[in-house]
Design an enzyme around this catalytic site. Structure first.
Site, mmCIF file in Angstrom:
data_model
loop_
_atom_site.group_PDB
_atom_site.id
_atom_site.type_symbol
_atom_site.label_atom_id
_atom_site.label_comp_id
_atom_site.label_asym_id
_atom_site.label_seq_id
_atom_site.Cartn_x
_atom_site.Cartn_y
_atom_site.Cartn_z
ATOM 1 N N SER A 72 86.624 -20.816 -12.322
ATOM 2 C CA SER A 72 85.758 -21.036 -13.486
ATOM 3 C C SER A 72 85.692 -22.504 -13.893
ATOM 4 O O SER A 72 85.491 -22.827 -15.067
ATOM 5 C CB SER A 72 86.221 -20.180 -14.672
ATOM 6 O OG SER A 72 86.114 -18.800 -14.369
ATOM 7 N N TYR A 95 73.006 -9.541 -11.731
ATOM 8 C CA TYR A 95 73.015 -10.953 -12.110
ATOM 9 C C TYR A 95 71.715 -11.318 -12.823
ATOM 10 O O TYR A 95 70.611 -11.075 -12.318
ATOM 11 C CB TYR A 95 73.180 -11.852 -10.884
ATOM 12 C CG TYR A 95 74.514 -11.753 -10.186
ATOM 13 C CD1 TYR A 95 75.608 -11.094 -10.752
ATOM 14 C CD2 TYR A 95 74.698 -12.330 -8.930
ATOM 15 C CE1 TYR A 95 76.823 -11.009 -10.093
ATOM 16 C CE2 TYR A 95 75.911 -12.257 -8.269
ATOM 17 C CZ TYR A 95 76.974 -11.590 -8.857
ATOM 18 O OH TYR A 95 78.174 -11.513 -8.185
#
Length: 305
Positions: A200, A53
């Site tokens: 999302s 990440y």
């Protein structure tokens, strides 16, 4: 914030967790600090990151932000994703190198939960999980988890060593987990941890039928903003509204109320989003509500949506 036992690991994690995949990508250090501060203020103690990440910056930022308060959180990170296809990212040597790098970035000598991010397709799952169990015995890892696993792969993993958690994609718009891995986790005593519970952003209410996704959002340029998706979203909105709740609250609480789900991982880029996500975790759906919600999901599957 309610705490749940994570498998048989002895760890207790908040019903809503904080996904840190935006750190180092959409958030700089100070933005990450503000989000983590807000999470701790509302009782979220479960922070979820990975070595990939933000190109490692998510772990670096967490290492700095958690300085002096590491013991206030249950910290999860992951290895085994990224790099060249076919690389043996599940090998013992790769895993140990990855952990050493993660610990350095996180400025800690242990992680509470260490995930195998996804099978590498090369290393036998039992071999990887057995190597992970060595880390628990040695001390730098308190419990192990797996992610993006099928039910068959999960069975292989738990035969090799105790697995505390499975983290897979799961939302009220993507409910494949309900068919196999979710009930299997309940049978095995493995905590199921959904990621992308807000699909999302589709389940936050910020998108409108017939309108393009706002610039800078995850779904900008995507083809998922179609009538079928909005038909389902509107049914979910009606379900939530009839019970005095918002779509976002249903998106999180509808998963958190499933028996095998231990914590719902939700990302955030602003403190107010953290507070909204945490508040959603206060709602506990009863059996009748869960049954009706399940019927909505089956109706969607029957129409091929």
């Amino acid at each position: 914030m309610r705490l749940h036992e994570l498998g048989s690991s002895g760890l207790r994690v908040s019903r809503v967790g904080l996904g840190c995949n935006n750190f180092g990508r959409r958030l700089d250090l100070e933005g990450a600090r503000a989000v983590v501060d807000a999470a701790l203020e509302v009782g979220i103690n479960f922070l979820d990151t990975a070595d990939i990440y933000g190109g490692g910056d998510s772990e670096r930022f967490l290492g700095e932000v958690l300085a002096g308060r590491r013991d206030q959180v249950v910290l999860a990170t992951k290895f085994g994703m990224g790099g060249e296809e076919g690389t043996a990212r599940g090998s013992r040597d790769y895993m140990r190198r990855a952990l050493a790098s993660s610990l350095e970035r996180l400025r800690t000598d242990y992680v509470d939960l260490y995930y195998y991010h996804q099978p590498d397709g090369v290393t036998p799952i039992a071999e990887t999980v057995a190597a992970m169990a060595e880390l628990v015995e040695e001390g730098p890892v308190r419990a192990i988890g797996v992610s993006n696993f099928s039910v068959e792969q999960l069975d292989e993993a738990v035969e090799a060593a105790p697995v505390a958690a499975l983290q897979n994609r799961y939302s009220l718009l993507e409910r494949e987990a309900e068919a196999d891995v979710l009930p299997r986790c309940a049978e095995l005593g493995v905590g199921f941890i959904p990621y992308f519970p807000l699909a999302s952003g589709l389940l936050t209410g910020k998108y409108s039928r017939g309108q393009p996704a706002p610039p800078g959002t995850r779904l900008e340029g995507s083809d998922v903003l179609n009538d079928e998706a909005f038909d389902e979203i509107e049914r979910l909105e009606e379900f939530a509204s009839a019970r005095g709740h918002t779509l976002l609250e249903l998106a999180i609480a509808g998963l958190a109320s499933q028996p095998a789900v231990v914590s719902v991982i939700a990302g955030a880029t602003k403190p107010e989003q953290v507070r909204s996500n945490a508040a959603a975790g206060d709602w506990e759906l009863g059996e009748d509500d869960l049954r009706e919600l399940s019927e909505l999901g089956r109706g969607r599957a029957a129409t091929g949506r």
